[in-house]
Design an enzyme around this catalytic site. Structure first.
Site, mmCIF file in Angstrom:
data_model
loop_
_atom_site.group_PDB
_atom_site.id
_atom_site.type_symbol
_atom_site.label_atom_id
_atom_site.label_comp_id
_atom_site.label_asym_id
_atom_site.label_seq_id
_atom_site.Cartn_x
_atom_site.Cartn_y
_atom_site.Cartn_z
ATOM 1 N N SER A 244 39.815 26.398 22.616
ATOM 2 C CA SER A 244 39.961 27.640 23.384
ATOM 3 C C SER A 244 40.904 28.593 22.660
ATOM 4 O O SER A 244 41.835 28.151 21.976
ATOM 5 C CB SER A 244 40.525 27.261 24.757
ATOM 6 O OG SER A 244 40.249 28.253 25.698
ATOM 7 N N PRO A 245 40.672 29.907 22.812
ATOM 8 C CA PRO A 245 41.573 30.845 22.121
ATOM 9 C C PRO A 245 43.006 30.695 22.611
ATOM 10 O O PRO A 245 43.242 30.593 23.813
ATOM 11 C CB PRO A 245 41.014 32.226 22.512
ATOM 12 C CG PRO A 245 40.193 31.983 23.737
ATOM 13 C CD PRO A 245 39.663 30.585 23.607
ATOM 14 N N TYR B 8 44.174 41.926 31.245
ATOM 15 C CA TYR B 8 44.242 42.848 30.110
ATOM 16 C C TYR B 8 43.367 44.076 30.395
ATOM 17 O O TYR B 8 42.801 44.199 31.480
ATOM 18 C CB TYR B 8 43.849 42.124 28.814
ATOM 19 C CG TYR B 8 44.829 41.003 28.471
ATOM 20 C CD1 TYR B 8 46.182 41.285 28.303
ATOM 21 C CD2 TYR B 8 44.409 39.683 28.349
ATOM 22 C CE1 TYR B 8 47.094 40.270 28.013
ATOM 23 C CE2 TYR B 8 45.320 38.668 28.063
ATOM 24 C CZ TYR B 8 46.655 38.969 27.891
ATOM 25 O OH TYR B 8 47.569 37.983 27.617
ATOM 26 N N ARG C 287 34.750 36.480 28.255
ATOM 27 C CA ARG C 287 35.693 35.702 29.067
ATOM 28 C C ARG C 287 36.088 36.521 30.297
ATOM 29 O O ARG C 287 36.460 37.689 30.184
ATOM 30 C CB ARG C 287 36.931 35.317 28.253
ATOM 31 C CG ARG C 287 37.901 34.498 29.086
ATOM 32 C CD ARG C 287 38.957 33.806 28.253
ATOM 33 N NE ARG C 287 38.580 32.417 28.009
ATOM 34 C CZ ARG C 287 39.459 31.417 27.841
ATOM 35 N NH1 ARG C 287 40.753 31.660 27.864
ATOM 36 N NH2 ARG C 287 39.045 30.185 27.632
HETATM 37 C C1 LIG Z 1 49.671 29.205 24.052
HETATM 38 C C2 LIG Z 1 48.458 29.731 24.732
HETATM 39 C C3 LIG Z 1 47.909 30.936 24.330
HETATM 40 C C4 LIG Z 1 46.746 31.424 24.924
HETATM 41 N N1 LIG Z 1 46.155 32.559 24.435
HETATM 42 C C5 LIG Z 1 44.936 32.938 24.883
HETATM 43 C C6 LIG Z 1 44.204 33.962 24.254
HETATM 44 O O1 LIG Z 1 44.599 34.511 23.245
HETATM 45 N N2 LIG Z 1 43.014 34.328 24.781
HETATM 46 C C7 LIG Z 1 42.517 33.719 25.900
HETATM 47 O O2 LIG Z 1 41.432 34.088 26.357
HETATM 48 N N3 LIG Z 1 43.171 32.711 26.482
HETATM 49 C C8 LIG Z 1 44.353 32.297 25.995
HETATM 50 N N4 LIG Z 1 44.992 31.213 26.557
HETATM 51 C C9 LIG Z 1 44.329 30.490 27.663
HETATM 52 C C10 LIG Z 1 43.576 29.282 27.103
HETATM 53 O O3 LIG Z 1 42.516 29.687 26.272
HETATM 54 C C11 LIG Z 1 43.021 28.410 28.247
HETATM 55 O O4 LIG Z 1 42.128 29.176 29.005
HETATM 56 C C12 LIG Z 1 44.114 27.853 29.139
HETATM 57 O O5 LIG Z 1 45.210 27.379 28.395
HETATM 58 C C13 LIG Z 1 43.577 26.714 30.006
HETATM 59 O O6 LIG Z 1 43.084 25.658 29.223
HETATM 60 P P1 LIG Z 1 43.899 24.259 29.015
HETATM 61 O O7 LIG Z 1 44.163 23.720 30.380
HETATM 62 O O8 LIG Z 1 42.962 23.406 28.207
HETATM 63 O O9 LIG Z 1 45.166 24.579 28.299
HETATM 64 C C14 LIG Z 1 46.160 30.720 25.988
HETATM 65 C C15 LIG Z 1 46.738 29.536 26.412
HETATM 66 C C16 LIG Z 1 47.853 29.013 25.794
HETATM 67 C C17 LIG Z 1 48.418 27.693 26.253
#
Ligand SMILES: Cc1cc2nc3c(=O)[nH]c(=O)nc-3n(C[C@H](O)[C@H](O)[C@H](O)COP(=O)(O)O)c2cc1C
Ligand SMILES: Cc1cc2nc3c(=O)[nH]c(=O)nc-3n(C[C@H](O)[C@H](O)[C@H](O)COP(=O)(O)OP(=O)(O)OC[C@H]3O[C@@H](n4cnc5c(N)ncnc54)[C@H](O)[C@@H]3O)c2cc1C
Length: 785
Positions: free
Chosen positions: A420-421, A580, A628
């Protein structure tokens, strides 16, 4: 102690007999409004595990219950002429009358006073009592009387159902789904004695009304059900024993009951809720009677443990039981919602529909199903794999759903895992350099099907922080190209670019210097749909975008899209989530515009769709684009999952290939409900209602989660974020953990593969061995003694 149980259902009777058994000096009375052997309902089911609890509490009743049980292992699902079976589910059915008779008899034997045909008006009728149990069922009069104290929350669910019986003997727990001109009806049927089965018929209320059942007399509606489900009944009739309910009143909506407190103190004897009076769990997970009996066991245990300190025992009872009940109610909620939305899943191929049903409560996962019925799961895995174009030779392992390929337009991902980003805030002037090469490169080598670069911005003033990457210059394009080429040359993963504009959440410090805090100096002006301040009194105010701003920002996105294509990215994602810029148009919480871009959802989507279409027009035809979204704002008045389906439909019509289903971060007022895979229901709903592939994300942290989601058709890809920060090779490790060895590792790393697999096998064997050992033997084993 003088104890009175108001209501002689399973909970009141069982508590009475357990207390009498604990101390024959207790004076215990159960007061029941019905006659001794007179009750509504047909059979109830328990799992094998519940029987174990009963055995420990009172072997005598457990033995009798066991003797009267009808046991079966299989679940059978029938839809559109297809019949699917899976085994190993271990259920028992018993007639409700039979169960009550066993409990009544045991009460009499032990000396509990049973008073029948007495309708208790209120607890004040028992001034001598030291303890009053309100075991008066789901419409509890006692609960209503002290509602201010118990604070019940009663949620009447969407379906109407009727509890019928039949002499057709079902040899499996049978689910039957039939479509009518008005919508879907379903039956839940199971045998509970030598010649009788329970047969519950259910449909969403609007379907039930359209079918005219609200106007039918009892006989007519039974005839309707007999005709609809004739092919399962083999000529047997359906029978009602709810003599007290007339006409359509026998069809009820299930009330989900949750109470904040279970004990009422009014100066006299405490009045304690038990069983359905305290909580209900939808019948589709067959746990109502189990919970009622386990309440009784726990309260008897707590009283026995704290002799002479009733207040302490009651506090313990509530603390222990409310947690267990919450767990079951969560599973029951998932199951209820599944049955309320059969129409959403009915388009799935029958095999997948059945799998989705079996895993609906999310208590039963892919690996748990495998423990129940390995053959069923392996056949199903082959079926899923074949649908993705993978056919294994008999010598190969079945391919877990997580490792099946996925194709969108001209791009095929080798498996269903996406990194994921994740913003890293580690660029200077928006240029990704060595940090990003290592960060994204390592994750691309780690086994995921695709890595998504973090939110990258079309202009300097669209960044969240000065550390964010950009894509507005040829220098940045070439820096990205270096990373893309590494991924393409050294791995078989794909790489995606995520483009986004920070809007009102821009111009902040990198998180480790103050999350969401404005920069100490050099802040740039912020724009969004409407003026807003993301952090009240802290963030800078944004101004509403004028049409010229919209044109400029759209053109900036077009330029970045072209540069992303030149850099060689395989996939493009447009960030319309998390508050955003584009998300600020979609959510009513952040969009108060009165022009064509505000008001209705269609208006609020107008600008994000305009940007998306403009990007799609210049992004290569053979490459996919995902969007997204925040599928839930988690704030009253914000975006709901139902809105999210409409948002997905709009992007689908504009040419989006997938919807990446995130949620929240739009408002600081949000109150998300976190938990395992907590956002997956949004991906599920969007996929199956809007008919567009989805990416599930959020607390997906094991292969078992990914397998269950993909196999049930709840999403097409799973994005995994934080676990990939902890371990770039998350996918490879998870494959090894589930014993799937047919994955490719980077050739340079191969030496580690078989060692990891062997070590994990050894750990598993030791854990299994330890489970069978005493604590001392376990400690010795751990120390290698
Ligand atoms: C450090 C960090 C940076 C993130 N940056 C982005 C981002 O740039 N773009 C985005 O769509 N989501 C971003 N997210 C959200 C993640 O892509 C993801 O949706 C969220 O962490 C939930 O997934 P997880 O439970 O596997 O961590 C970020 C999450 C984390 C932890
Ligand atoms: C369609 C359907 C199917 C179900 N299937 C299952 C299943 O498969 N497995 C399962 O475990 N559970 C099932 N349940 C749930 C199960 O029936 C209940 O959870 C269980 O009976 C709860 O026990 P209880 O003692 O708390 O309440 P109840 O069984 O409702 O008993 C309450 C008793 O109190 C009496 N009463 C009420 N008010 C008064 C009063 N004022 N004075 C005197 N007496 C009073 C009532 O007559 C009744 O006998 C099902 C429920 C439904 C509706």
């Amino acid at each position: 102690m003088n104890i009175v149980c108001i209501g002689g259902g399973p909970s009141g009777l069982y508590f009475a007999l357990l207390m009498k058994k604990q101390n024959p000096a207790h004076d215990i009375t159960v007061v029941e409004r019905n006659k001794p052997y007179d009750t509504f309902g047909w059979g109830v089911v328990f799992s094998d595990q519940t029987l174990g609890n009963l055995q420990a509490a009172d072997p005598q009743t457990a033995g009798e219950i066991l003797g009267a049980f009808n046991h079966w292992d299989d679940i059978e699902v029938n839809i559109r002429g297809h019949k699917m079976r899976s085994g190993g589910h271990g259920f028992c059915g018993i007639g409700r009358k039979r169960l009550l008779n066993i409990l009544q008899q045991r009460c009499e034997e032990l000396g509990v006073k049973l008073v029948f045909e007495t309708d208790v008006q209120h607890d004040g009728q028992f001034p001598e009592a030291d303890l009053i149990i309100a075991s008066d069922g789901l419409n509890s009069r006692v609960r209503a009387r002290y509602a201010a104290s118990y604070q019940p929350d009663i949620d009447l669910r969407k379906c109407r159902f009727v509890w019928l019986g039949t002499h057709k003997r079902f040899d499996a727990f049978t689910f039957a789904f039939e479509e009518t001109a008005h919508g879907w009806f379903q039956a839940h049927a199971y045998q509970f004695d030598g010649d009788t089965s329970t047969f519950i018929v259910e449909a969403p209320e609007e379907v039930w009304i359209k079918a005219g059942l609200d106007k039918m007399e009892k006989e007519e509606s039974i005839a309707f059900c007999e005709k609809l489900f004739a092919k399962y009944l083999d000529g047997h009739q359906l029978m009602s024993n709810a003599a007290h309910l007339r006409g359509s009143a026998q069809w009820i909506r299930f009330p989900r009951v949750v109470c904040r407190t279970w004990v009422h103190h009014n100066g006299g004897a405490p009045v304690v809720l038990m069983g359905d009076a305290a909580h209900t769990a939808h019948f589709s997970i067959g746990s109502g009677t189990k919970l009622a009996l386990e309440d009784s066991i726990e309260l008897a245990r707590c009283i026995g443990k704290s002799p002479g300190d009733l207040a302490h025992a009651l506090a313990d009872y509530q603390a222990v039981r409310s947690i267990e009940v919450l767990r079951i109610q969560n599973a029951a909620r998932n199951s209820t919602e599944w049955f309320e939305n059969v129409a959403r899943y009915a388009h799935l191929p029958p095999e997948q529909f059945a799998y989705s049903l079996l895993t609906r409560s999310q208590r039963i996962s892919h690996e748990n199903l495998r423990l129940r019925d390995k053959e069923y799961v392996e056949e199903y895995e082959d079926w899923i794999a074949e649908r993705s174009g993978v056919r294994r030779s008999p010598l190969q392992q079945p391919v877990p759903p997580m490792f099946t390929p996925f194709t969108a337009r001209g791009i095929t991902l080798k498996n269903r895992v996406v990194v994921s980003p994740m913003a890293q805030y580690s660029c200077v002037d928006g240029v990704p350099a060595d940090y990003h090469l290592v960060h994204l490169g390592a994750r691309a080598m780690g086994g995921a099907g695709m890595v998504v670069a973090e939110m990258t911005c079309p202009t300097p003033d669209s960044r969240i922080s000065p550390g964010c990457p950009g894509l507005w210059s040829e220098q940045q394009r070439d820096a990205w190209k270096r990373i893309v080429e590494f991924v393409h040359t050294h791995t078989d993963a794909k790489i995606a670019m995520q483009l986004g504009h920070a809007g009102a959440k821009g111009s902040t410090r990198v998180p480790w210097e103050g999350e969401d805090q404005p920069l100490p100096h050099g802040n740039w002006p912020l724009i969004s749909a409407s003026p807003q301040q993301y952090l009240d009194g802290v963030s800078d105010w944004s101004r509403a975008m004028a049409r010229e701003d919209m044109d400029r920002v759209r053109d900036d996105f077009i330029r970045s899209t072209r540069l992303a294509a030149e850099a060689g990215f395989d996939w493009l994602e447009l960030h319309c989530a998390h508050g955003y810029l584009l998300s600020s148009f979609i959510s009513p919480l952040t969009n108060q515009r009165t022009d064509d871009y505000g008001g209705s959802l269609a208006n609020r989507l107008r600008y994000p769709l305009e940007v998306f279409r403009a990007m799609r027009a210049v992004w290569p035809e053979r490459l996919p684009m995902s969007v997204r979204i925040s599928a839930h704002d988690w704030v009253e008045g914000g975006i709901t999952p139902a809105d999210a389906v409409e948002i997905a439909r709009a992007f689908k019509a504009a040419g989006a290939d997938l919807i990446d289903c995130s949620s929240g971060q739009v408002s600081k007022q949000q109150a998300p409900v976190y938990g395992r895979m907590y956002q997956t229901p949004f991906a599920d709903r969007i996929r199956n209602e809007a008919g567009i592939p989805t990416i599930a994300v959020g607390a997906i942290s094991e292969a078992d989660h990914v397998n269950s989601i993909i196999a049930a058709g709840r999403a097409d890809l799973c994005a995994v974020a934080r676990p990939h920060l902890a371990n770039p090779s998350w996918t490879l490790l998870e494959a090894a953990k589930i014993g799937y060895t047919d994955v490719q590792w980077p050739v340079q790393y191969r030496a580690a593969k078989s060692q990891l697999e062997r070590n994990l096998e050894r750990e598993k064997a030791m854990a299994a061995q330890a489970a069978a050992l005493s604590p001392l033997e376990q400690a010795n084993l751990a120390q290698g003694v």
